[in-house]
Design a protein around this motif. Structure first.
Motif, PDB file in Angstrom:
ATOM      1  N   PHE A  22       0.890  -1.129   0.013  1.00  0.00           N
ATOM      2  CA  PHE A  22       0.011  -0.027   0.015  1.00  0.00           C
ATOM      3  C   PHE A  22       0.841   1.290  -0.235  1.00  0.00           C
ATOM      4  O   PHE A  22       2.122   1.107   0.223  1.00  0.00           O
ATOM      5  CB  PHE A  22      -0.852  -0.075   1.380  1.00  0.00           C
ATOM      6  CG  PHE A  22      -0.150   0.116   2.542  1.00  0.00           C
ATOM      7  CD1 PHE A  22      -0.420   1.297   3.346  1.00  0.00           C
ATOM      8  CD2 PHE A  22       0.090  -0.976   3.172  1.00  0.00           C
ATOM      9  CE1 PHE A  22       0.427   1.301   4.503  1.00  0.00           C
ATOM     10  CE2 PHE A  22       0.786  -1.005   4.498  1.00  0.00           C
ATOM     11  CZ  PHE A  22       0.968   0.242   5.042  1.00  0.00           C
ATOM     12  N   PHE A  23       0.333   2.253  -0.152  1.00  0.00           N
ATOM     13  CA  PHE A  23       0.858   3.693  -0.193  1.00  0.00           C
ATOM     14  C   PHE A  23       0.423   4.682   0.881  1.00  0.00           C
ATOM     15  O   PHE A  23      -0.735   4.648   1.114  1.00  0.00           O
ATOM     16  CB  PHE A  23       0.934   4.288  -1.769  1.00  0.00           C
ATOM     17  CG  PHE A  23       1.337   3.619  -2.650  1.00  0.00           C
ATOM     18  CD1 PHE A  23       2.791   3.594  -3.247  1.00  0.00           C
ATOM     19  CD2 PHE A  23       0.731   2.529  -3.194  1.00  0.00           C
ATOM     20  CE1 PHE A  23       3.326   2.892  -4.058  1.00  0.00           C
ATOM     21  CE2 PHE A  23       1.199   1.824  -4.343  1.00  0.00           C
ATOM     22  CZ  PHE A  23       2.680   1.683  -4.689  1.00  0.00           C
ATOM     23  N   VAL A  24       1.300   5.298   1.447  1.00  0.00           N
ATOM     24  CA  VAL A  24       0.811   6.553   2.302  1.00  0.00           C
ATOM     25  C   VAL A  24       1.513   7.701   1.847  1.00  0.00           C
ATOM     26  O   VAL A  24       2.512   8.169   1.410  1.00  0.00           O
ATOM     27  CB  VAL A  24       1.506   6.214   3.699  1.00  0.00           C
ATOM     28  CG1 VAL A  24       1.061   7.212   4.830  1.00  0.00           C
ATOM     29  CG2 VAL A  24       1.319   4.678   4.207  1.00  0.00           C
ATOM     30  N   ALA A  25       0.482   8.766   2.009  1.00  0.00           N
ATOM     31  CA  ALA A  25       0.662  10.130   1.433  1.00  0.00           C
ATOM     32  C   ALA A  25       0.456  11.115   2.623  1.00  0.00           C
ATOM     33  O   ALA A  25      -0.428  10.941   3.348  1.00  0.00           O
ATOM     34  CB  ALA A  25       0.010  10.327   0.313  1.00  0.00           C
ATOM     35  N   SER A  26       1.341  11.885   2.768  1.00  0.00           N
ATOM     36  CA  SER A  26       1.263  12.889   3.824  1.00  0.00           C
ATOM     37  C   SER A  26       1.840  14.253   3.096  1.00  0.00           C
ATOM     38  O   SER A  26       2.657  14.318   2.372  1.00  0.00           O
ATOM     39  CB  SER A  26       1.773  12.621   5.021  1.00  0.00           C
ATOM     40  OG  SER A  26       3.163  12.334   4.875  1.00  0.00           O
ATOM     41  N   ALA A  27       1.527  15.509   3.642  1.00  0.00           N
ATOM     42  CA  ALA A  27       2.206  16.651   3.479  1.00  0.00           C
ATOM     43  C   ALA A  27       2.140  17.734   4.636  1.00  0.00           C
ATOM     44  O   ALA A  27       1.389  17.512   5.531  1.00  0.00           O
ATOM     45  CB  ALA A  27       1.500  17.222   2.226  1.00  0.00           C
ATOM     46  N   GLY A  73      -2.008  16.145  10.983  1.00  0.00           N
ATOM     47  CA  GLY A  73      -2.699  15.136  10.921  1.00  0.00           C
ATOM     48  C   GLY A  73      -3.163  14.496   9.828  1.00  0.00           C
ATOM     49  O   GLY A  73      -3.538  13.352   9.874  1.00  0.00           O
ATOM     50  N   ARG A  74      -2.930  15.121   8.551  1.00  0.00           N
ATOM     51  CA  ARG A  74      -3.516  14.595   7.318  1.00  0.00           C
ATOM     52  C   ARG A  74      -2.794  13.583   6.888  1.00  0.00           C
ATOM     53  O   ARG A  74      -1.447  13.323   6.824  1.00  0.00           O
ATOM     54  CB  ARG A  74      -3.503  15.714   6.263  1.00  0.00           C
ATOM     55  CG  ARG A  74      -4.256  16.996   6.401  1.00  0.00           C
ATOM     56  CD  ARG A  74      -3.999  18.093   5.626  1.00  0.00           C
ATOM     57  NE  ARG A  74      -2.747  18.507   5.457  1.00  0.00           N
ATOM     58  CZ  ARG A  74      -2.254  19.072   4.364  1.00  0.00           C
ATOM     59  NH1 ARG A  74      -2.977  19.720   3.565  1.00  0.00           N
ATOM     60  NH2 ARG A  74      -0.962  19.539   4.269  1.00  0.00           N
ATOM     61  N   ILE A  75      -3.339  12.576   6.336  1.00  0.00           N
ATOM     62  CA  ILE A  75      -3.007  11.481   5.923  1.00  0.00           C
ATOM     63  C   ILE A  75      -3.687  10.521   4.880  1.00  0.00           C
ATOM     64  O   ILE A  75      -5.241  10.492   5.091  1.00  0.00           O
ATOM     65  CB  ILE A  75      -2.388  10.565   7.154  1.00  0.00           C
ATOM     66  CG1 ILE A  75      -1.711   9.248   6.607  1.00  0.00           C
ATOM     67  CG2 ILE A  75      -3.791   9.897   7.729  1.00  0.00           C
ATOM     68  CD1 ILE A  75      -1.013   8.397   7.480  1.00  0.00           C
ATOM     69  N   THR A  76      -3.335   9.984   3.772  1.00  0.00           N
ATOM     70  CA  THR A  76      -4.048   9.180   2.766  1.00  0.00           C
ATOM     71  C   THR A  76      -3.331   8.026   2.720  1.00  0.00           C
ATOM     72  O   THR A  76      -2.041   7.798   2.378  1.00  0.00           O
ATOM     73  CB  THR A  76      -4.185  10.042   1.632  1.00  0.00           C
ATOM     74  OG1 THR A  76      -4.801  11.292   1.672  1.00  0.00           O
ATOM     75  CG2 THR A  76      -4.974   9.291   0.517  1.00  0.00           C
ATOM     76  N   PHE A  77      -4.098   6.813   2.517  1.00  0.00           N
ATOM     77  CA  PHE A  77      -3.658   5.431   2.149  1.00  0.00           C
ATOM     78  C   PHE A  77      -4.065   5.063   0.778  1.00  0.00           C
ATOM     79  O   PHE A  77      -5.139   5.589   0.631  1.00  0.00           O
ATOM     80  CB  PHE A  77      -3.875   4.407   3.266  1.00  0.00           C
ATOM     81  CG  PHE A  77      -3.610   4.657   4.603  1.00  0.00           C
ATOM     82  CD1 PHE A  77      -2.319   4.441   5.100  1.00  0.00           C
ATOM     83  CD2 PHE A  77      -4.329   5.611   5.388  1.00  0.00           C
ATOM     84  CE1 PHE A  77      -2.082   4.653   6.317  1.00  0.00           C
ATOM     85  CE2 PHE A  77      -4.028   5.714   6.904  1.00  0.00           C
ATOM     86  CZ  PHE A  77      -2.631   5.408   6.957  1.00  0.00           C
TER      87      PHE A  77
END
Length: 182
Positions: A22-27, A73-77
């Motif tokens: 899977f992939f995890v995105a954050s900024a 806090g922002r995160i996307t999988f």
């Protein structure tokens, strides 16, 4: 084609469980900061409830996700079907890091087969789930996990791993502190 949900449907939970990657995105909040997108493998992702997930995070050359979720806090999988019917699944939410010694550590750790290189557990409260077609994601065949990380960890040992974390995992590439700086 694309559908949105307020929680993780049972069908998508089953899909997640079958995935090998899977992939995890954050900024960061800063427009000058760098967006992070990290691939993850191993059996390290868990759906804890219809709106909560967690993954066992392994020591790496950086710790961007921890810094970003500490700041905002922002995160996307993202999960992709590499075999079977095409599908892309995204989980959007707010995350936080749990490190050894934190109040939640023992309870969360029971969900994983912890390894010496476990750095933290990333937890996310999911507020939106999206599915999309995935028609252009190619078919791939899973051959197995690489043995590179276990060999590297064994060659380092516990004390050297702590030194490595202190040198490489305390700040993001943009200079933001991670959860390990407590």
């Amino acid at each position: 084609m694309g559908k949105f949900y307020n929680e993780i449907p049972e069908q998508q939970k089953a899909f997640i469980k079958k995935q090998k990657m899977f992939f995890v995105a954050s900024a960061p909040l800063s427009a000058d900061g760098h967006v992070n997108l990290s691939p993850k493998g191993m059996d390290c992702f868990r759906v804890l409830s219809p709106n909560r997930v967690a993954y066992m995070d392994i020591i790496g050359s950086g710790n961007e996700t921890s810094a970003h979720i500490l700041e905002n806090g922002r995160i996307t999988f993202m999960f992709c079907a590499y075999d079977g019917p095409p599908l892309i699944l995204r989980l959007y939410g707010k995350g936080y890091s749990v490190i050894p010694g934190d109040e939640e550590w023992e309870e969360l750790a029971q969900n994983f087969n912890l390894v010496m290189s476990t750095r933290q557990i990333i937890v996310a409260d999911i507020d939106m789930v999206q599915t999309s077609c995935g028609y252009v994601v190619p078919n791939y065949t899973y051959e197995g996990e690489r043995d590179t990380m276990p060999k590297w960890v064994a060659s380092k040992g516990a004390e050297a791993l702590e030194t490595y974390k202190a040198e490489k995992n305390m700040l993001s590439i943009d200079g933001l502190p991670t959860a390990l700086v407590r």
